[in-house]
Write an enzyme that holds these catalytic residues in place. Structure first.
Site, PDB file in Angstrom:
ATOM      1  N   SER A 110      11.613   1.775   0.303  1.00 28.48           N
ATOM      2  CA  SER A 110      11.767   2.496   1.712  1.00 28.48           C
ATOM      3  C   SER A 110      13.023   2.321   1.894  1.00 28.48           C
ATOM      4  O   SER A 110      13.625   1.085   2.065  1.00 28.48           O
ATOM      5  CB  SER A 110      10.722   2.365   2.888  1.00 28.48           C
ATOM      6  OG  SER A 110      11.257   2.960   3.939  1.00 28.48           O
TER       7      SER A 110
ATOM      8  N   LYS B 231       2.987   1.803   0.742  1.00 26.53           N
ATOM      9  CA  LYS B 231       4.236   2.542   1.216  1.00 26.53           C
ATOM     10  C   LYS B 231       3.691   3.955   1.695  1.00 26.53           C
ATOM     11  O   LYS B 231       4.444   4.428   2.477  1.00 26.53           O
ATOM     12  CB  LYS B 231       4.799   2.816  -0.170  1.00 26.53           C
ATOM     13  CG  LYS B 231       6.207   3.711  -0.091  1.00 26.53           C
ATOM     14  CD  LYS B 231       7.084   3.185   0.836  1.00 26.53           C
ATOM     15  CE  LYS B 231       8.402   4.192   1.012  1.00 26.53           C
ATOM     16  NZ  LYS B 231       8.378   5.590   0.565  1.00 26.53           N
TER      17      LYS B 231
ATOM     18  N   HIS C 138       2.918   3.176   5.215  1.00 21.17           N
ATOM     19  CA  HIS C 138       4.242   3.024   5.896  1.00 21.17           C
ATOM     20  C   HIS C 138       4.828   4.536   6.315  1.00 21.17           C
ATOM     21  O   HIS C 138       5.273   4.936   7.449  1.00 21.17           O
ATOM     22  CB  HIS C 138       5.063   2.425   5.241  1.00 21.17           C
ATOM     23  CG  HIS C 138       6.748   2.650   5.500  1.00 21.17           C
ATOM     24  ND1 HIS C 138       7.329   3.522   5.157  1.00 21.17           N
ATOM     25  CD2 HIS C 138       7.629   1.771   5.949  1.00 21.17           C
ATOM     26  CE1 HIS C 138       8.676   3.361   5.693  1.00 21.17           C
ATOM     27  NE2 HIS C 138       8.414   2.154   6.234  1.00 21.17           N
ATOM     28  N   ASN C 139       4.816   5.426   5.331  1.00 20.26           N
ATOM     29  CA  ASN C 139       5.396   6.877   5.484  1.00 20.26           C
ATOM     30  C   ASN C 139       4.527   7.598   6.591  1.00 20.26           C
ATOM     31  O   ASN C 139       5.047   8.057   7.469  1.00 20.26           O
ATOM     32  CB  ASN C 139       5.338   7.567   4.384  1.00 20.26           C
ATOM     33  CG  ASN C 139       6.552   7.272   3.348  1.00 20.26           C
ATOM     34  OD1 ASN C 139       7.093   5.974   3.484  1.00 20.26           O
ATOM     35  ND2 ASN C 139       6.981   8.042   2.507  1.00 20.26           N
TER      36      ASN C 139
ATOM     37  N   GLU D  95       5.559   6.389   9.756  1.00 16.62           N
ATOM     38  CA  GLU D  95       6.776   6.922  10.149  1.00 16.62           C
ATOM     39  C   GLU D  95       6.753   8.285  10.840  1.00 16.62           C
ATOM     40  O   GLU D  95       7.364   8.801  11.551  1.00 16.62           O
ATOM     41  CB  GLU D  95       7.568   7.040   8.770  1.00 16.62           C
ATOM     42  CG  GLU D  95       8.951   7.552   8.630  1.00 16.62           C
ATOM     43  CD  GLU D  95       9.551   7.569   7.128  1.00 16.62           C
ATOM     44  OE1 GLU D  95       9.377   6.492   6.651  1.00 16.62           O
ATOM     45  OE2 GLU D  95      10.111   8.594   6.824  1.00 16.62           O
TER      46      GLU D  95
END
Ligand code: ATR
Length: 486
Positions: free
Chosen positions: A133, A187, A190-191, A194
């Protein structure tokens, strides 16, 4: 060009922007980097532009590329996700030997990573799915990296990744997350976080702009101010920049000429689909994904504009609140909703980890997300402290520090949800996060009614609060209750 004296410590396959920047990052840390791209033109262009900036070995074939790597060979794939990634993995595996390491640095779906890791293990190759990222800038100067895969591969790969990762207080923003698909799963979430983080910022903007009637440049100042406190984060910082930007062509604020239809590449959607399968209510992320979808339903929105009854709306002036108080309430609502999104995201990671036996440590994530990545924020230090103090925390919201923060935030949060409704301004994540919060702390939920309904129409049975077992009411007979073997 290769020779035995000059072998590369790492190779990068795929020289589009992310791959090029990652290769340049490795070279800038003193590593010799092998580079290869399917079409040789891109490799030539890369070497022409950056060949002099570090030690690069370029190759025209994958065999030559593999031969230019030190053993155990390590190659990072930075090509299009999906079939292209599979094709390159197989080409590399064919040319490589036992113990070599293939790293997929793209945004692969973690189930693909699990499959690929199994296939590669059968061929004696280590396969590492690594979430990266930080966008283009992060890839060049220091991303946050989330590698999964076999722990043995971390021994040789770890120091290399640590050298290129962002550093916060001297600590690199990378660690081995867990086996097979753990890195790409983390990940993905995480996105998802986000998405929610970006949406709550958008909702705050919407209220300040169309509720309080502030101009983009004024809101930019407010965000810049917020960036000095609890909300200090990359996303708040760049939002101020975006709001300050003036369109050269029209002289209007850029935000007013950008089409308000948000795109997505899929990782937010994956996060929510997976959360549904795991039974984890990631409502903030879900609302954020749906908000993007709604924004892009341009025909439907055009048909609805001016054509749906609004009921009696209030103006900001009707509400009789001061701008200063409102701005502070919005800040607090944003902070509280953001907290919920993170709490839900961490819940999903823990559920995914339990489901797949990954043993992911939430403290690691809070540590490696502090720098390099898009959701980097000061606030992650607090999350780290929360899990340090209690690794078994049932929800981030119950950590004493965050609990104390919520005491300060809750009244503002409720006021903002009410005011948004009165003004007719949508704030889906602010609103649904508050509903989640009130649901979580409720003594009784209407789920008892749902269980009653399910028992009525489908004899699905229910449990009781006062004794063990499953029960069914004979709804179409005398309505007496029977115990049911489960
Ligand atoms: P970006 O969005 O940054 O352009 P991307 O679309 O994710 O990047 O990936 C593009 C890269 O994938 C390119 O290096 C491309 O190679 P070409 O320059 O030859 O097009 C690479 N790529 C795509 N499909 C591939 C395949 N089947 N085999 C090998 N590389 C492939």
């Amino acid at each position: 060009m290769t020779n035995e004296q000059n072998l590369a410590q790492i190779g990068v396959v795929g020289l589009a922007v992310m791959g090029s920047n990652l290769a340049r990052n490795f070279a800038s840390r003193g590593h010799t980097v092998a580079v290869y791209n399917r079409s040789a033109g891109k490799t030539e262009a890369f070497m022409a532009a950056f060949g002099e900036t570090g030690n690069f070995i370029s190759s025209e074939t994958i065999e030559e590329f593999v031969a230019s790597l030190e053993r155990p060979r390590k190659a990072i794939i930075m090509v299009q996700a999906g079939a292209a990634t599979d094709a390159v993995i197989n080409q590399l595996a064919d040319a490589m030997e036992e113990g070599d390491v293939i790293i997929d640095g793209g945004n692969a779906l973690f189930t693909d990573t699990i499959r690929r890791e199994k296939e590669m293990a059968l061929r004696g190759r280590h396969f590492v799915g690594a979430g990266i990222s930080g966008g283009e800038e992060g890839a060049l100067n220091g991303p946050s990296i989330m590698p999964g895969g076999p722990v043995e591969s971390w021994e040789s790969l770890g120091p290399l990744l640590e050298s290129i990762a962002a550093k916060v207080d001297g600590v690199p923003c990378v660690t081995h997350i867990g086996p097979d698909g753990a890195g790409h799963f983390v990940k993905m979430v995480h996105n998802g976080i986000e998405y929610a983080d970006m949406q709550v910022i958008g909702e705050a903007y919407q209220l300040l702009r169309f509720g309080a009637g502030l101009e983009p440049a004024e809101i930019a100042d407010i965000f810049a101010e917020w960036n000095k406190g609890d909300l200090d984060s990359y996303l708040i910082e760049i939002t101020a920049e975006v709001l300050r930007q003036v369109d050269a062509e029209t002289g209007k604020p850029l935000v007013d000429v950008i089409l308000d239809a948000a795109g997505q590449k899929g990782t937010g959607r994956w996060t929510v689909k997976e959360a549904l399968d795991l039974g984890i209510p990631t409502t903030g992320i879900g609302e954020a994904v749906f908000a993007r979808a709604l924004s892009s339903s341009l025909d439907q929105r055009a048909a609805a504009q001016g054509n749906l009854p609004t009921g009696a709306l209030k103006t900001f002036e009707d509400l009789g609140i001061s701008r200063e108080e409102f701005i502070e309430d919005v800040r607090r609502a944003l902070y509280a909703s953001k907290l919920v999104a993170y709490a839900q995201g961490f819940d999903e990671i823990q559920a995914g980890s339990a489901e797949h036996d990954w043993d992911v440590d939430p403290r690691d994530l809070a540590t490696i997300w502090r720098g390099g990545c898009i959701i980097r924020a000061k606030f992650l230090n607090r999350i780290r402290e929360a899990y340090d103090a209690n690794p078994e925390l049932p929800s981030l919201l119950l950590d004493p520090y965050f609990n104390g923060e919520l005491k300060d935030l809750i009244d503002s949060w409720r006021r903002i949800v009410i005011v948004a409704t009165q003004l007719g301004l949508p704030a889906p994540v602010f609103t649904s996060s508050l509903a989640y919060y009130d649901s979580l702390r409720a003594e009784r939920l209407p789920a008892a009614i749902i269980q009653g309904q399910r028992d009525f129409f489908g004899a699905h049975t229910y449990r009781r609060i006062d004794k063990e077992g499953s029960f069914h009411t004979l709804w179409s007979a005398d309505r007496s209750e029977i115990a049911v073997e489960s």
